[in-house]
Design a protein around this motif. Structure first.
Motif, PDB file in Angstrom:
ATOM      1  N   PHE A 178       0.674  -0.996  -0.061  1.00  0.00           N
ATOM      2  CA  PHE A 178      -0.250  -0.055  -0.045  1.00  0.00           C
ATOM      3  C   PHE A 178       0.534   1.190   0.017  1.00  0.00           C
ATOM      4  O   PHE A 178       0.707   2.239  -1.014  1.00  0.00           O
ATOM      5  CB  PHE A 178      -1.240  -0.253   1.201  1.00  0.00           C
ATOM      6  N   GLU A 179       2.055   1.230   0.634  1.00  0.00           N
ATOM      7  CA  GLU A 179       2.563   2.816   0.890  1.00  0.00           C
ATOM      8  C   GLU A 179       3.403   2.855  -0.630  1.00  0.00           C
ATOM      9  O   GLU A 179       3.432   4.005  -0.829  1.00  0.00           O
ATOM     10  CB  GLU A 179       3.630   1.843   2.052  1.00  0.00           C
ATOM     11  N   LEU A 180       3.584   1.417  -1.114  1.00  0.00           N
ATOM     12  CA  LEU A 180       4.646   1.437  -1.979  1.00  0.00           C
ATOM     13  C   LEU A 180       3.865   1.734  -3.321  1.00  0.00           C
ATOM     14  O   LEU A 180       4.540   3.165  -4.328  1.00  0.00           O
ATOM     15  CB  LEU A 180       6.004   0.021  -2.760  1.00  0.00           C
ATOM     16  N   ARG A 238       2.080   8.845  -6.683  1.00  0.00           N
ATOM     17  CA  ARG A 238       1.988  10.058  -7.161  1.00  0.00           C
ATOM     18  C   ARG A 238       3.171  10.550  -7.882  1.00  0.00           C
ATOM     19  O   ARG A 238       2.633  11.846  -8.078  1.00  0.00           O
ATOM     20  CB  ARG A 238       2.251  10.163  -5.311  1.00  0.00           C
ATOM     21  N   ALA A 239       4.278   9.507  -7.766  1.00  0.00           N
ATOM     22  CA  ALA A 239       5.423  10.124  -8.764  1.00  0.00           C
ATOM     23  C   ALA A 239       4.901   9.784 -10.258  1.00  0.00           C
ATOM     24  O   ALA A 239       5.254  10.986 -10.841  1.00  0.00           O
ATOM     25  CB  ALA A 239       6.573   9.201  -8.263  1.00  0.00           C
ATOM     26  N   VAL A 240       3.718   9.006 -10.798  1.00  0.00           N
ATOM     27  CA  VAL A 240       3.301   9.003 -11.954  1.00  0.00           C
ATOM     28  C   VAL A 240       2.710   9.712 -12.315  1.00  0.00           C
ATOM     29  O   VAL A 240       2.300  10.637 -13.122  1.00  0.00           O
ATOM     30  CB  VAL A 240       2.670   7.793 -12.303  1.00  0.00           C
ATOM     31  N   GLN A 246       6.846   4.488 -14.124  1.00  0.00           N
ATOM     32  CA  GLN A 246       7.750   5.638 -14.556  1.00  0.00           C
ATOM     33  C   GLN A 246       6.682   7.399 -14.079  1.00  0.00           C
ATOM     34  O   GLN A 246       6.674   8.020 -14.866  1.00  0.00           O
ATOM     35  CB  GLN A 246       6.891   5.755 -16.351  1.00  0.00           C
ATOM     36  N   GLY A 247       7.093   6.850 -12.925  1.00  0.00           N
ATOM     37  CA  GLY A 247       7.636   8.799 -12.177  1.00  0.00           C
ATOM     38  C   GLY A 247       8.536   9.509 -12.483  1.00  0.00           C
ATOM     39  O   GLY A 247       7.857  10.448 -11.470  1.00  0.00           O
ATOM     40  N   GLY A 248       9.454   9.658 -13.388  1.00  0.00           N
ATOM     41  CA  GLY A 248      10.088  10.364 -13.126  1.00  0.00           C
ATOM     42  C   GLY A 248      11.798  10.226 -12.772  1.00  0.00           C
ATOM     43  O   GLY A 248      12.290  10.861 -12.132  1.00  0.00           O
ATOM     44  N   TYR A 258       5.386   8.077   7.865  1.00  0.00           N
ATOM     45  CA  TYR A 258       7.282   6.843   8.336  1.00  0.00           C
ATOM     46  C   TYR A 258       6.757   5.713   7.444  1.00  0.00           C
ATOM     47  O   TYR A 258       7.153   4.876   7.962  1.00  0.00           O
ATOM     48  CB  TYR A 258       6.486   6.871   9.686  1.00  0.00           C
ATOM     49  N   GLY A 259       6.004   6.097   6.218  1.00  0.00           N
ATOM     50  CA  GLY A 259       5.141   4.362   6.233  1.00  0.00           C
ATOM     51  C   GLY A 259       6.404   4.213   4.785  1.00  0.00           C
ATOM     52  O   GLY A 259       6.516   2.664   5.353  1.00  0.00           O
ATOM     53  N   LEU A 260       7.291   4.268   4.143  1.00  0.00           N
ATOM     54  CA  LEU A 260       8.428   3.732   3.622  1.00  0.00           C
ATOM     55  C   LEU A 260       9.632   3.257   4.876  1.00  0.00           C
ATOM     56  O   LEU A 260      10.026   2.146   4.808  1.00  0.00           O
ATOM     57  CB  LEU A 260       9.537   4.426   2.708  1.00  0.00           C
ATOM     58  N   PRO A 261      10.142   4.031   5.887  1.00  0.00           N
ATOM     59  CA  PRO A 261      11.183   2.962   6.737  1.00  0.00           C
ATOM     60  C   PRO A 261      10.034   2.022   7.562  1.00  0.00           C
ATOM     61  O   PRO A 261      10.937   0.827   7.725  1.00  0.00           O
ATOM     62  CB  PRO A 261      11.725   4.186   7.819  1.00  0.00           C
ATOM     63  N   ILE A 262       8.865   2.095   8.309  1.00  0.00           N
ATOM     64  CA  ILE A 262       8.145   0.912   8.276  1.00  0.00           C
ATOM     65  C   ILE A 262       7.978   0.011   8.033  1.00  0.00           C
ATOM     66  O   ILE A 262       8.458  -1.221   7.686  1.00  0.00           O
ATOM     67  CB  ILE A 262       7.028   1.534   9.485  1.00  0.00           C
TER      68      ILE A 262
END
Ligand code: EH3
Length: 391
Positions: free
Chosen positions: A252-254, A260-262, A295-297, A333-337
């Motif tokens: 879900f986090e990824l 968001r990036a795309v 492909q979010g840059g 904190y989503g990615l580190p967790i």
């Protein structure tokens, strides 16, 4: 000697008694369990054996991290929020110790499950409250924190949240196996699914992230999934023994980050179609990988590590309304967790970004359940050195 800097409830053990018990239980190393051991025990679960294991293992894991909390820099340890988190650990440590010498009677086993539920719920907001404590510290320090302090905080929070993941795993297994509503008939063993279909969890996480993306951006990238298995019979779909809720959290986090990036990278494109998110699920001899390619840059290689920093993202917390209006923003904190969840059973999360094009995020899981051992923080002289000397 710095005693644990929290007031104790008057009815509970004295400060000296608490310090003595903390020294005793922190003298033991936590005992890591593998997914195979969780499964083997759960398939012929004995509540008395689980009770006898947990009434020692839980105080050991609690005491190990409580000793590290006490080593935090004063300007963090004495914030209102961190003092509150400390008091939760003291209360939970004391509650579990009430069973130290208790007989495993039916009544005590029942009370033990109830206390485990209380302890899990008491610690529900540890992550948000610690994030608030870091903000309070930054405000008290004029908005800046020196590099050594930031490094200590990063080291500590990784260990605190890994310890918390492990304690909640033990509590959840016991309460799900022996609590009021034991899993009857389903294939799950506590929170473990012996045949977790990875593509199902991928789709579930994607659909929920997509809902938030559509809500905020009015558009979202499509999903393409491919599965590859190195097994001779190439069994598809790929299934493994895992904790679906942990995998869901990571995915879900990824997916939120990729979406968001795309969307933001293509927001000025004339064509309406966004490049899809491509997911590859691969089973090898040693690893199972779930790769999300977008492909979010992309981001510069120099910035990739920053995304895993707790301090990097400890901006003022989104208010409840912000979380609704900016749904892809979280508490930061989503990615580190997520990486801790992967590492908890000796997996990992790796980001490979190509600036100007896009990002691959790879979740690595152990393919064999007897190699998927808990990775637990241990309080000792080595870990103590990571904290600044505090008097
Ligand atoms: C600590 S946290 O867990 O709370 N959290 C981490 C996540 C963060 O949000 C995000 C989301 C996406 C991105 C992002 C960009 C991006 O944004 N590029 C554009 C900028 C590139 C630098 C550029 C500059 O040089 O400054 C200024 C534009 N490109 O690729 C990704 C990306 C990241 C992840 Cl991790 C991924 O899995 C997939 C991705 O595509 C960055 C940050 C909130 C905080």
């Amino acid at each position: 000697m710095r005693l644990f800097p929290v007031r104790l409830s008057s009815a509970s053990s004295s400060m000296a008694s608490l310090a003595k018990m903390l020294d005793f239980y922190s003298g033991f190393n936590p005992s890591p369990l593998s997914i195979k051991q969780f499964m083997d025990f759960g398939q012929n679960a004995c509540e008395k054996k689980s009770f006898i294991f947990l009434r020692k293992e839980l105080p050991v894991r609690l005491a190990n991290i409580m000793k590290e909390i006490a080593l935090l820099p004063d300007n963090l340890l004495h914030t209102r929020s961190v003092s509150e988190v400390s008091s939760w650990y003291v209360k939970s440590f004391e509650e579990v110790l009430e069973y130290e010498k208790a007989d495993p009677t039916h009544d005590n086993l029942h009370k033990f499950v109830h206390h485990l539920d209380l302890i899990r719920n008491r610690h529900n907001d540890v992550v948000q409250t610690m994030a608030q404590g870091v903000i309070e510290m930054k405000e008290n320090e004029g908005g800046t924190v020196d590099a050594p302090t930031e490094s200590s905080i990063q080291y500590f929070l990784d260990r605190l949240y890994m310890s918390r993941i492990s304690i909640r795993m033990l509590i959840n297994q016991h309460t799900l196996l022996f609590g009021a509503n034991p899993h009857s008939g389903g294939r799950h063993i506590g929170c473990l699914d012996p045949a977790c279909d990875l593509s199902d969890v991928v789709r579930d996480a994607y659909e929920n992230a997509r809902f938030l993306c559509d809500q905020y951006y009015l558009t979202s990238p499509a999903l393409e999934i491919q599965e590859h298995s190195s097994e001779p019979e190439g069994n598809l779909p790929i299934r493994t023994v895992y904790v679906p809720s942990h995998l869901y959290y990571m995915l879900f986090e990824l997916f939120k980050n990729s979406m968001r990036a795309v969307v933001e990278h293509h927001n000025n494109d004339n064509c309406d179609t966004l490049p899809p998110l491509k997911v590859a699920i691969c089973r090898g001899q040693e690893d199972i990988c779930v790769k999300i390619s977008d492909q979010g840059g992309g981001i510069p290689r120099s910035q990739t590590d920053q995304l895993f920093k707790y301090m990097y993202s400890t901006a003022p917390q989104p208010s409840k309304s912000d979380l609704h209006t900016v749904p892809l923003a979280g508490y930061g904190y989503g990615l580190p967790i997520s990486r801790l969840y992967a590492r908890y059973f000796h997996g990992d999360i790796v980001l490979l970004s190509c600036e100007g094009f896009g990002t691959d995020a790879i979740i690595y899981l152990k393919a064999l359940s007897d190699e998927a051992n808990e990775l637990l923080p241990i309080f000792n002289k080595t870990s103590s050195k990571f904290y600044r000397a505090t008097v």
